[in-house]
Design an enzyme around this catalytic site. Sequence first.
Site, PDB file in Angstrom:
ATOM      1  N   GLU A  48      32.253  39.453  41.465  1.00 49.84           N
ATOM      2  CA  GLU A  48      33.052  40.571  42.006  1.00 49.84           C
ATOM      3  C   GLU A  48      33.101  40.527  43.536  1.00 49.84           C
ATOM      4  OE1 GLU A  48      34.974  42.602  40.413  1.00 49.84           O
ATOM      5  OE2 GLU A  48      34.358  42.051  38.398  1.00 49.84           O
ATOM      6  N   ASN A  52      36.417  39.574  45.800  1.00 47.77           N
ATOM      7  CA  ASN A  52      36.935  40.490  46.819  1.00 47.77           C
ATOM      8  C   ASN A  52      37.182  39.769  48.144  1.00 47.77           C
ATOM      9  OD1 ASN A  52      37.044  42.708  45.196  1.00 47.77           O
ATOM     10  ND2 ASN A  52      35.238  43.714  46.046  1.00 47.77           N
ATOM     11  N   ARG A 106      44.590  44.113  39.635  1.00 49.37           N
ATOM     12  CA  ARG A 106      43.297  44.668  40.051  1.00 49.37           C
ATOM     13  C   ARG A 106      43.101  46.052  39.445  1.00 49.37           C
ATOM     14  NH1 ARG A 106      42.633  40.011  42.074  1.00 49.37           N
ATOM     15  NH2 ARG A 106      40.821  40.325  40.785  1.00 49.37           N
TER      16      ARG A 106
END
Length: 145
Positions: A48, A52, A106
Amino acid sequence: MKMENHVSLEFPSRSANEGFARTAAACFAAQLDPTLEEINDVKTAVSEAVTNAIVHAYPDTLGKIVLKLRLRDDHSLEIVVRDWGVGIADVEQARTPLFTTGNEERSGMGFTIMESFMDSLKVRSAPGKGTTVTMRRKIARRMGR
Ligand SMILES: Nc1ncnc2c1ncn2[C@@H]1O[C@H](COP(=O)(O)OP(=O)(O)OP(=O)(O)O)[C@@H](O)[C@H]1O
Ligand SMILES: [Mg+2]
């Protein structure tokens, strides 16, 4: 003997490197003899954070990402993911579940997932300067070792 150990990895924000970072973190964490569940938690959180940095920090360019992994004496793993990209204006808002500035792919759940899989999550960011995500996760000491 002290547990302390660390590695640092630097790579460009190519999506192919997400899998590399996730697997490298799992390999490094292996020296703590984690359970499969603990390893999967670490992989998910790294995935994650690195995603990002790849997707949000450098939207139109390739930029530098650094992943630091540290074993601490208290049998915990510290994970730092740093970028020098666009940064986040309002970190509290960014950490809110379902908040996203991304497209329909997303879901705005990355920070929430990191928070739930790790024991602690710290996000430091400044617009135009970049973002540093620091996470910690204790790995249980198991019987027979
Ligand atoms: N490294 C970063 N650089 C710049 N902005 C970031 C960074 N990480 C997160 N953000 C901002 O914080 C928001 C929330 O991040 P989060 O990971 O929770 O959700 P998401 O990435 O939008 O969606 P998902 O992770 O569910 O695919 C992002 O939409 C983005 O605006
Ligand atoms: Mg995300």
